[in-house]
Design a protein around this motif. Structure first.
Motif, short mmCIF file in Angstrom:
data_model
loop_
_atom_site.label_atom_id
_atom_site.label_comp_id
_atom_site.label_asym_id
_atom_site.label_seq_id
_atom_site.Cartn_x
_atom_site.Cartn_y
_atom_site.Cartn_z
N GLY A 37 -7.68 -19.54 -15.49
CA GLY A 37 -8.21 -18.51 -16.46
C GLY A 37 -9.74 -18.14 -16.13
N ALA A 38 -10.40 -19.13 -15.40
CA ALA A 38 -11.86 -18.82 -14.83
C ALA A 38 -11.78 -17.99 -13.73
N ALA A 39 -10.78 -18.19 -12.92
CA ALA A 39 -10.48 -17.31 -11.66
C ALA A 39 -10.20 -15.89 -12.08
N PHE A 40 -9.39 -15.74 -12.88
CA PHE A 40 -9.04 -14.56 -13.40
C PHE A 40 -10.08 -13.77 -13.87
N GLU A 41 -11.16 -14.15 -14.62
CA GLU A 41 -12.30 -13.46 -14.91
C GLU A 41 -13.15 -13.38 -13.83
N ALA A 42 -13.33 -14.29 -13.04
CA ALA A 42 -14.12 -14.29 -11.75
C ALA A 42 -14.06 -12.98 -10.54
N ILE A 43 -12.52 -12.78 -10.51
CA ILE A 43 -12.08 -11.75 -9.62
C ILE A 43 -12.87 -10.46 -9.92
N ARG A 44 -12.88 -10.31 -11.06
CA ARG A 44 -13.43 -9.07 -11.41
C ARG A 44 -14.96 -8.78 -10.82
N ASN A 45 -15.48 -9.69 -10.35
CA ASN A 45 -16.86 -9.48 -9.76
C ASN A 45 -16.57 -9.13 -8.10
N SER A 46 -15.31 -9.36 -7.66
CA SER A 46 -15.12 -8.81 -6.19
C SER A 46 -13.55 -8.65 -6.27
N PRO A 47 -13.01 -7.69 -6.83
CA PRO A 47 -11.68 -7.56 -6.91
C PRO A 47 -10.66 -7.02 -5.93
N TYR A 48 -11.40 -6.31 -4.90
CA TYR A 48 -10.76 -5.92 -3.63
C TYR A 48 -10.47 -6.75 -2.61
N VAL A 49 -11.70 -7.50 -2.04
CA VAL A 49 -11.72 -8.19 -0.88
C VAL A 49 -11.97 -9.75 -1.20
N GLY A 50 -12.24 -9.99 -2.70
CA GLY A 50 -12.34 -11.54 -3.03
C GLY A 50 -14.02 -11.96 -2.50
N TYR A 100 -7.32 -8.41 -4.23
CA TYR A 100 -6.02 -7.90 -4.37
C TYR A 100 -5.56 -7.49 -3.23
N ILE A 101 -6.02 -6.85 -2.16
CA ILE A 101 -5.54 -6.51 -1.11
C ILE A 101 -5.10 -7.65 -0.12
N GLY A 102 -5.89 -8.60 -0.15
CA GLY A 102 -5.27 -9.91 0.53
C GLY A 102 -4.29 -10.52 0.12
N LEU A 103 -4.31 -10.83 -1.37
CA LEU A 103 -3.12 -11.17 -1.91
C LEU A 103 -1.82 -10.30 -1.90
#
Length: 182
Positions: A37-50, A100-103
């Motif tokens: 849950g924390a990771a889903f919220e944190a990915i908003r800070n760097s969504p495309y390249v992590g 998201y790109i890497g995933l």
């Protein structure tokens, strides 16, 4: 068996049984769902390249004080300790590390290997490769089993993945007689 006996009411839950069965961990998968849950919220800070390879857990720190809402029991731990957490999910680790790109690329490689061996190996000459891939894909949801090549199961997965991409249709295997004298 213990879980069945407890759920069926044949035994009652006491402290020893609660500790042995770890019933509280079943609800939230030993805290994994809170981390996710924390990771889903944190990915908003760097969504495309992590956040960078092996830096996904460090991305949790980008939540600041919101992290304590997800995991209050880690308050007071040093940043280095939190940054070294395992996300306990290979797909979530890939998302946090490379966005998201890497995933997307990670999942394409994995599913491509599975599809290749499932479609091309019609004679089923490589069952270990197929089942190794299936096992790894499933276990990767509950643990980071194939993300870093530092442990045996991860190396086994990547071996199966590379082997799957090398599988070619070979009609001679289907026509070869079984030799029981070996």
């Amino acid at each position: 068996v213990s879980l069945y006996l407890l759920l069926s009411g044949m035994i009652s839950g006491g402290d020893v049984i609660q500790q042995a069965l770890r019933m509280e961990s079943i609800v939230h998968l030993s805290g994994r769902t809170k981390i996710w849950g924390a990771a889903f919220e944190a990915i908003r800070n760097s969504p495309y390249v992590g956040f960078g390879y092996t830096k996904g857990a460090e991305g949790l720190l980008s939540l600041g004080p919101r992290l304590w809402d997800y995991m209050p029991n880690i308050r007071g731990l040093p940043r280095e300790t939190i940054a070294n957490f395992s996300l306990h999910n290979g797909y979530m680790q890939a998302l946090m590390d490379s966005g998201y790109i890497g995933l997307g690329l990670y999942v394409l490689i994995i599913l491509g290997a599975l599809m290749k061996v499932a479609i091309v190996d019609r004679e089923r000459a490589y069952p270990v490769v197929f089942y190794g891939l299936v096992f790894s894909i499933i276990t990767n949801f509950g643990e980071t089993t194939m993300y870093a090549a530092a442990v045996f199961h991860s190396v086994l997965f990547w071996y199966c993945c590379v082997h799957a991409y090398r599988v070619r249709h070979n009609p001679a295997i289907a026509k070869a007689p079984l030799n029981a004298n070996c």
